[in-house]
Design an enzyme around this catalytic site. Structure first.
Site, PDB file in Angstrom:
ATOM      1  CG  HIS A  50      10.943  -4.969   9.296  1.00 27.62           C
ATOM      2  ND1 HIS A  50      10.420  -6.091   8.696  1.00 27.62           N
ATOM      3  CD2 HIS A  50       9.942  -4.406   9.995  1.00 27.62           C
ATOM      4  CE1 HIS A  50       9.151  -6.196   9.043  1.00 27.62           C
ATOM      5  NE2 HIS A  50       8.837  -5.198   9.819  1.00 27.62           N
ATOM      6  N   GLY A  93       0.787  -1.231   0.000  1.00 29.80           N
ATOM      7  CA  GLY A  93       0.000   0.000   0.000  1.00 29.80           C
ATOM      8  C   GLY A  93       0.813   1.272   0.000  1.00 29.80           C
TER       9      GLY A  93
HETATM   10  N1  GLN Z   1      -1.356  -0.406   3.833  1.00 34.52           N
HETATM   11  C1  GLN Z   1      -0.455  -0.109   4.908  1.00 34.52           C
HETATM   12  C2  GLN Z   1       0.886   0.329   4.325  1.00 34.52           C
HETATM   13  O1  GLN Z   1       1.284  -0.162   3.341  1.00 34.52           O
HETATM   14  C3  GLN Z   1      -0.240  -1.287   5.808  1.00 34.52           C
HETATM   15  C4  GLN Z   1       0.659  -0.941   6.966  1.00 34.52           C
HETATM   16  C5  GLN Z   1       0.807  -2.014   8.008  1.00 34.52           C
HETATM   17  O2  GLN Z   1       0.611  -3.173   7.756  1.00 34.52           O
HETATM   18  N2  GLN Z   1       1.158  -1.676   9.189  1.00 34.52           N
HETATM   19  O3  GLN Z   1       1.565   1.140   4.883  1.00 34.52           O
END
Ligand code: GLN
Ligand code: ZN
Length: 787
Positions: A707, A445
C-alpha cells in the site's frame, strides 16, 4: 396532511467529478485553495438548485464536505488525530482552518500515516475511521459548521436540513489506540451533540438529521437501551431549542430502528424500505416516517405503482415523507450524461440515476398527495407515471435480459458441478506436473500500470491508436513483465494485467448481460471514483476473454504462468446488479462464464489459474441471521467457476482489504488449492486463525505491504516468513506480496520483489537443509507451451 419529498443524503464529488479535480489540484498545489473552496460551494449550490427544480422540499447537508462524512464529523468534533496538530491552520482561502489537518488525516503526510479507512457498512464506499482513546475530549468547532449551514440556508431559501453522523454510529465505527471501548465516550459525545443541536435550534433550523445506520445491525438489548437513552437526551435538548430530530437509518431493517427510536421524542425516523420490509409493525404513527422507497444504492427505475401502494398504506397510518432508501452518494448523478448506443437505449429506459431518482421521489409525493386529497394529478405527472409503467413492464419481459440457454444451464447445475476431488489427491497430482520448489514465489497478478499503459488505452478509446497497435503495445509490456520476473527469479509468473483498466470492468466489457456507463462515476473514497458496470441481464461469454494474453505470456517463458480471473462474487460486488432475480442465480451465471474461460485457459496450457475474490467480505450481510444464505451462494458460485478442472490443475484465489475474521471458515469452503491473502500489516495473524479453523491447503500470506512505496527490509520479510512457518506446513506455504502491484512504480516493485525472492531462498535452505537442490531448480515442465 402535506406530503413532502426529500432525499436521505447527497453526493459530494460532482456530476463531472469536479471535486476530485479540485482536490487533486489542491493537494499538488496549495495555491489553488480558492478554487477548491469555490468548487465545493458551487457543487452544493447546484445540488440545491436541481433538487429545488425537481420539487424536492428539503435536502440534508453538512455544509461543504471535502472528503467523507465520518471525517467531517471528526473535524466538527475537534478530534482529528493529534499527530497532525503541528500542521498550521489554513487562512484566508475560505476553507475551514483545519482543512490541511483534515486531509492529512485522510491521506497521511510524508512522515505520519493516515487514519485507517474501511468500508461503509456493506457498500463499496470507504470512510475514514475516527481515532479515539479513553483520553479523547470532544471540542466541537460549531462556528465553522454553523456558518456554512447558514450560508447554504440563505442560498437555498430554507430547503437545507443540517446533517451529521449520529453519535452512536460515529463511536461504533471508531477505533481507539488504547484498547478502550469507543462507546465509553458516549455520554461525553452526547453532551457535545447537545451543544451543537442547541446552537442549530437557536439559529432557527427546524430539523437536524442524525444518521444512525448502526440501528439496523445486530444490537443487543444493552446497546438498544443506550441508543434510546441517547436520543431521549438529544430530543429533549432539541425541543428546548425549538428544533426537532430526524434520525435517519439505512441499509437494513427499518422496523428495528423504529422499535429503538420510537417514543424517544425524535420527530422523524428515516427507514430503508428497499433493504427492509414495508410492514413496519413498530411504527405507531407518533413520529413522522421518512419512507425510503426509492433505491439509493442501485440504478433501476422504481416500479411507481408498487411504490404508491406501499406509500398509501403507510400514509393511512400516520404522517410520512417520501425519500430515498439511503444517500444518493452510492449512484451516479444523472442519466443525462450517458451516451447510449442504439441497442443500449432500451436498457437506459429501465434506469434511474441520482437525478432521475430525485424526480421519482418528487413525483411519488405529488401523486400521493393528489390521491389523499382526491384531486387530479397534472398531465405531465400522468405522462411520467405512464412512461415509468411502460418501461418497468418492458424490462420484465425483455429479450435483452433473458437468455434461455443460460437460464437452462444454471437450472441444471448440481452439487457435483461444484465439487472437486479431495485436496490431498489434487495436491499429489499437482506436485507431479508443476514441479515447483518449496516456498514457491509468485505475485498477485498486476504489475505497475504505467502512464504509458494508461495513455495507450486512452488513445485506443479516442481512436488515435488502432486495436492492432494497442495489442502490440500490451504484448510488449507483457514481454517486459515476464523478463523482469525471470530476472528476479520468481517461480510462478503472471502476465501483469496491463490490458485491464479495472479487474471488474475488464470482464464486464466482454460479457453479455453487462452494460458500461460513460459517466457513471461513484465516489469510492476521497477523490477516488469508480464507474461500476450495470449487470442487467443473463450473463454469458461470447468469446474467450483472457486466453490470448495468457498465451502470449506463456510462449515467452518456460516457467509456469498463472491465468488470472476475477471471481463471481467480486464481479457482482463491484457492479450494479439485477434486482429481479436472486443474487445467487446471477453469481452462478457469471461462474459458468468463468468456468468456460478456465477450460479455455487449460486448453491453452495453463496449469495454474487464480480466481480473485477480494470483495467476498464486502457483500457479507450486516445481520448474522442473513449471513449463512449469502455464504452459501458466494461459496457455491466460486466452486462452480473452479470445480470443472482436472486434479492436476491448481486453482488459486486471492483476498485482501478487509477483516477476514468472520470469513475464516469460508476460506476453506472455497476449496482453492492455494489462497493468497493480505497479511503483512497484521503480522500474519490471519494464519493462526486459519489453522485454528482447520485450513490445511496452500496459503500465501502477503509478506510485503504494497500500500505504500516503501521497500520492506530484508529482515522484516525474513521474519514474516519465519512467523508464517511457525503455523504453516512449509510444503503448503507460498511467498507473495499482499496484493496486486498496479498502483506501485517499477523501482520499488523490483527492489521489493528482490527482497521477497531472497527471503524465500534463505527460508528454503533453512527449512530443508537436506533436500536436494529442489529449491531454486528451474521448473522443467514446458506444459504451457507444448500443447
Ligand atoms: N489480480 C488482481 C491484481 O493483482 C487482484 C487485485 C485485488 O485483489 N484487488 O491486481
Ligand atoms: Zn488484493
Amino acid at each position: 396532511m402535506a406530503i413532502h419529498a426529500t432525499v436521505a443524503g447527497i453526493p459530494r464529488i460532482g456530476p463531472n467529478r469536479e471535486l476530485k479535480i479540485a482536490l487533486e489540484k489542491y493537494w499538488r498545489d496549495p495555491a489553488t485553495a480558492g478554487l477548491l473552496a469555490a468548487t465545493a460551494r458551487g457543487l452544493v449550490h447546484r445540488y440545491i438548485d436541481s433538487a429545488n427544480a425537481a420539487g424536492i422540499d428539503s435536502i440534508p447537508t453538512v455544509g461543504r464536505s471535502f472528503y467523507d462524512s465520518m471525517l467531517d464529523t471528526s473535524a466538527l468534533l475537534g478530534v482529528l488525530p493529534s499527530r497532525f496538530d503541528t500542521i498550521p491552520d489554513c487562512i484566508g482561502a475560505n476553507l475551514p482552518a483545519w482543512i490541511d489537518r483534515y486531509f492529512a488525516t485522510a491521506r497521511g503526510t510524508e512522515t505520519q500515516p493516515a487514519s485507517a479507512m474501511t468500508k461503509w457498512f456493506d457498500t463499496n464506499y470507504h470512510y475514514i475511521v475516527p481515532e479515539l482513546s479513553s483520553r479523547t475530549v470532544f471540542r466541537p468547532d460549531v462556528a465553522t459548521w454553523l456558518g456554512e449551514a447558514c450560508n447554504f440556508r440563505a442560498y437555498s431559501k430554507g430547503v437545507i436540513r443540517p446533517h451529521l453522523i449520529g453519535p452512536y454510529t460515529y463511536l461504533a465505527l471508531a477505533r481507539t489506540d488504547d484498547g478502550s471501548d469507543p462507546l465509553a465516550l458516549l455520554e461525553q459525545l452526547v453532551d457535545a451533540y447537545q451543544d451543537i443541536i442547541v446552537r442549530l435550534g437557536a439559529e432557527g433550523f427546524e430539523w437536524v438529521q442524525l444518521d444512525e445506520p448502526i440501528a439496523v445491525t445486530d444490537l443487543d438489548d444493552g446497546a438498544r437501551q443506550r441508543l434510546r437513552r441517547c436520543y431521549q437526551v438529544l430530543s429533549d435538548a432539541a425541543e428546548a431549542a425549538g428544533a426537532k430530530l430526524w434520525v435517519q437509518t439505512y441499509f437494513g431493517d427499518g422496523d428495528q430502528a423504529l422499535e429503538i427510536f420510537s417514543g424517544t421524542g425524535v420527530g422523524a425516523i428515516g427507514v430503508d424500505l428497499v433493504a427492509g420490509g414495508a410492514e413496519l409493525p413498530h411504527w405507531t404513527g407518533q413520529e413522522v416516517l421518512v419512507a425510503g422507497i426509492v433505491d439509493g444504492r442501485n440504478v433501476w427505475r422504481r416500479d411507481l405503482d408498487e411504490a404508491l401502494n406501499i406509500l398509501e398504506n403507510l400514509a393511512d397510518r400516520g404522517e410520512i415523507i417520501v425519500s430515498t432508501s439511503c444517500s444518493l452518494l452510492h449512484v451516479p448523478y444523472s442519466l443525462r450524461a450517458e451516451t447510449p448506443t442504439e441497442s443500449e437505449a432500451e436498457i437506459h429506459d429501465w434506469l434511474a440515476f441520482g437525478e432521475e431518482k430525485i424526480a421519482e421521489v418528487a413525483l411519488l409525493a405529488r401523486v400521493l398527495q393528489a390521491r389523499i386529497n382526491g384531486t387530479d394529478i397534472t398531465a405531465d405527472d400522468a405522462a411520467a407515471l405512464r412512461r415509468a409503467r411502460v418501461a418497468v413492464g418492458k424490462r420484465a419481459t425483455s429479450e435483452l435480459i433473458h437468455n434461455e440457454r443460460v437460464e437452462r444451464r444454471v437450472a441444471a447445475v448440481g452439487e457435483q458441478d461444484r465439487t472437486r476431488t479431495p485436496f490431498e489427491r489434487r495436491r499429489a497430482a499437482q506436485e507431479k506436473t508443476l514441479n515447483l520448489p518449496e516456498l514457491p514465489t509468485t505475485t498477485i497478478g498486476s504489475f505497475p500500470q504505467t502512464a504509458e499503459i494508461r495513455r495507450a488505452r486512452a488513445r485506443l478509446r479516442r481512436g488515435d491508436l488502432t486495436p492492432e497497435r494497442y495489442d502490440a503495445a500490451m504484448i510488449a509490456e507483457i514481454r517486459e513483465v515476464i523478463e523482469r520476473q525471470e530476472e528476479l527469479g520468481l517461480d510462478v509468473l503472471v502476465h501483469g494485467e496491463p490490458e485491464r483498466n479495472d479487474m471488474v470492468q475488464y470482464f464486464s466489457e466482454q460479457l453479455d448481460g453487462y452494460l458500461a456507463t460513460t459517466n457513471g462515476w461513484v465516489q469510492s473514497y476521497g477523490s477516488r471514483c469508480v464507474r461500476p458496470p450495470i449487470l442487467f441481464g443473463d450473463v454469458s461469454r461470447p468469446e474467450p476473454m483472457t486466453v490470448r494474453w495468457y498465451e502470449a505470456a506463456a510462449t515467452m517463458t518456460s516457467r509456469q504462468v498463472k491465468g488470472m480471473l476475477t471471481g463471481p462474487v467480486t464481479m457482482l460486488a463491484w457492479s450494479f446488479v439485477r434486482d429481479d432475480q436472486p443474487l445467487g442465480t446471477t453469481a452462478d451465471q457469471v461462474a459458468l462464464a468463468l468456468r468456460d474461460e478456465i477450460a479455455d485457459l487449460v486448453a491453452a496450457g495453463a496449469r495454474i489459474i487464480q480466481v480473485d475474490e477480494p470483495a467476498i467480505r464486502e457483500l457479507l450481510p450486516l445481520r448474522k441471521e442473513d449471513q449463512p444464505a449469502y455464504l452459501e451462494w458466494a461459496v457455491g458460485s466460486f466452486r462452480l467457476a473452479t470445480a470443472g478442472v482436472a486434479d492436476d490443475i491448481q486453482i488459486h484465489t486471492h483476498m485482501c482489504y478487509s477483516e477476514f475474521n468472520e470469513l475464516i471458515g469460508t476460506i476453506g469452503d472455497l476449496d482453492a488449492d492455494v489462497t493468497s491473502i493480505e497479511a503483512a500489516r497484521n503480522g500474519m495473524q490471519v494464519l493462526a486463525a486459519l489453522s485454528n479453523a482447520g485450513y490445511a491447503q496452500g496459503i500465501g500470506p502477503g509478506v510485503w505491504d504494497i500500500h505504500s512505496p516503501r521497500v520492506p527490509g530484508q529482515q522484516e520479510v525474513d521474519d514474516l516468513i519465519s512467523d508464517a512457518l511457525a503455523s504453516v506446513d512449509p510444503k503448503l506455504l507460498w511467498i507473495n506480496p499482499d496484493c496486486g502491484l498496479k498502483t506501485r512504480g517499477w523501482p520499488e516493485t523490483i527492489a521489493s520483489l528482490k527482497v521477497l525472492v531472497k527471503a524465500a531462498k534463505k527460508a528454503r535452505s533453512a527449512a530443508e537443509p537436506l533436500s536436494e537442490v529442489r529449491a531454486g531448480a528451474e521448473p522443467v515442465s514446458e506444459g504451457a507451451r507444448v500443447l
